[in-house]
Design a protein around this motif. Structure first.
Motif, PDB file in Angstrom:
ATOM      1  N   ALA A  14       0.894  -1.282   0.023  1.00  0.00           N
ATOM      2  CA  ALA A  14      -0.136  -0.055  -0.063  1.00  0.00           C
ATOM      3  C   ALA A  14       0.838   1.283   0.126  1.00  0.00           C
ATOM      4  N   ALA A  18       1.008   4.055  -2.992  1.00  0.00           N
ATOM      5  CA  ALA A  18       0.847   5.644  -2.715  1.00  0.00           C
ATOM      6  C   ALA A  18       1.840   6.544  -3.259  1.00  0.00           C
ATOM      7  N   ASP A  80      -8.667   3.498  -7.299  1.00  0.00           N
ATOM      8  CA  ASP A  80      -7.346   3.767  -7.131  1.00  0.00           C
ATOM      9  C   ASP A  80      -6.779   5.087  -7.682  1.00  0.00           C
ATOM     10  N   THR A 254     -11.370   4.923  -2.265  1.00  0.00           N
ATOM     11  CA  THR A 254      -9.983   5.399  -2.778  1.00  0.00           C
ATOM     12  C   THR A 254      -8.921   5.637  -1.521  1.00  0.00           C
ATOM     13  N   PRO A 255      -7.732   5.150  -1.664  1.00  0.00           N
ATOM     14  CA  PRO A 255      -6.784   5.311  -0.595  1.00  0.00           C
ATOM     15  C   PRO A 255      -6.675   6.751  -0.139  1.00  0.00           C
ATOM     16  N   LYS A 256      -6.443   7.066   1.197  1.00  0.00           N
ATOM     17  CA  LYS A 256      -6.302   8.172   1.700  1.00  0.00           C
ATOM     18  C   LYS A 256      -5.204   9.096   1.239  1.00  0.00           C
TER      19      LYS A 256
END
Length: 320
Positions: A14, A18, A80, A254-256
């Motif tokens: 992860a 990022a 994503d 959606t990832p922070k």
């Protein structure tokens, strides 16, 4: 223990994701036709954000169902960061206009932030025989349903503006429906329809060149690019007060870290001198940095949903 080990194994992946984002072009869905206000804003913003993200942003126009078709595509897209949505006030009106909305305007999206508030402009074909708004209203009242009004469809800014105009002037116009703001504006220019209400991004250059007539702008003050177009209040109809706004969204989940990257790119873009200058040419102003955040936009959107629910119900419009 097994779950903890799995989490520890996934964490580096992860983090790497990022750090690598973005590593390929990003698609920004615009649920309106090419050439319309939303499309213009998306292309200006996309270019400015690309400079920060170091990846291109590709604009894709997905037209249909009052903007809900393209919006739903983003709601169902992979979370994503590679599929974004640029949507206007229709994000707030959709729950009141559609009985079976396939997405939750708040819950199915990761907010990026507000982009701009855009005043509306009431315009008419170049040879329409009314010199000002008062005379235009008089002709509408005398000619009744003979006067045509461009309408981009259920939930569109043009429809909302038209409803507000007819309500505040106690008039009735015959709607002519279009698939997007670009085609509608083209038909005003060509003289195929009489009247149209559009976000300032579209009509400004045509009013400046005298190609179409501008009767009133729905901002509190006149805009620098259209100094001869009075505000609604100056033209005698202060209750004709409606603006549209545009926000940026990603799919829920959606990832922070990705959202944070996009928020930073948005805020940098909104301060970019070429963007500010281009927006000014189109009678727009970027929002303040504190409004271009997920938290501020979510609170704003919830308030807008409640506001438009009251207005649409009062207009007697049933969800479709």
């Amino acid at each position: 223990m097994r779950s903890l080990i799995l989490l520890l194994l996934l964490f580096p992946c992860a983090t790497a994701f990022a750090q690598d984002y973005p590593s390929r072009p990003i698609t920004m869905i615009v649920p309106f036709s090419a050439g319309g206000p939303g499309d213009v804003i998306a292309r200006i913003l996309g270019s400015a954000m690309s400079a920060t993200l170091k990846e291109s942003i590709v604009i894709e126009n997905v037209v249909g169902a009052g903007g809900t078709l393209g919006t739903n595509r983003v709601a169902k897209a992979a979370p994503d960061g590679y599929t974004l949505l640029l949507m206007h006030v229709g994000q707030a009106t959709a729950p009141s206009l559609y009985a079976k909305l396939p997405f939750d305007p708040v819950g199915d999206f990761a907010m990026i932030g507000l982009i701009t508030d855009v005043p509306m402009i009431l315009v008419a074909r170049p040879n329409f025989p009314a010199k000002d708004l008062k005379e235009l209203v008089g002709r509408i009242r005398s000619d009744g349903d003979k006067i045509t009004f461009g309408n981009v469809g259920l939930g569109s800014a043009s429809q909302l503006c038209g409803l507000m105009f007819m309500s505040t002037t106690d008039t009735k116009l015959t709607s002519v429906y279009y698939k997007g703001g670009g085609p509608a504006l083209n038909d005003v220019i060509a003289g195929h329809i009489d009247v149209y209400c559009d976000p300032a991004t579209g009509p400004t250059p045509y009013i400046q060149s005298g190609t179409i007539k501008g009767y009133a702008i729905t901002s509190k003050k006149r805009v620098a690019t259209l100094p001869d177009v009075p505000t609604s209040a100056e033209a005698g109809i202060p209750a004709f007060d409606v603006t549209t706004w545009y926000g940026l969204y990603a799919p829920r989940g959606t990832p922070k870290s990705v959202v944070d990257t996009l928020v930073s790119a948005l805020q940098t873009a909104l301060k970019d001198p070429p963007l500010v200058s281009r927006f000014a040419e189109l009678s727009m102003t970027p929002v303040e940095a504190e409004r271009a955040t997920p938290e501020a936009h979510e609170a704003f959107l919830k308030a807008e949903i409640a506001k438009w629910a009251r207005i649409i119900k009062a207009a007697g419009i049933e969800p479709q």
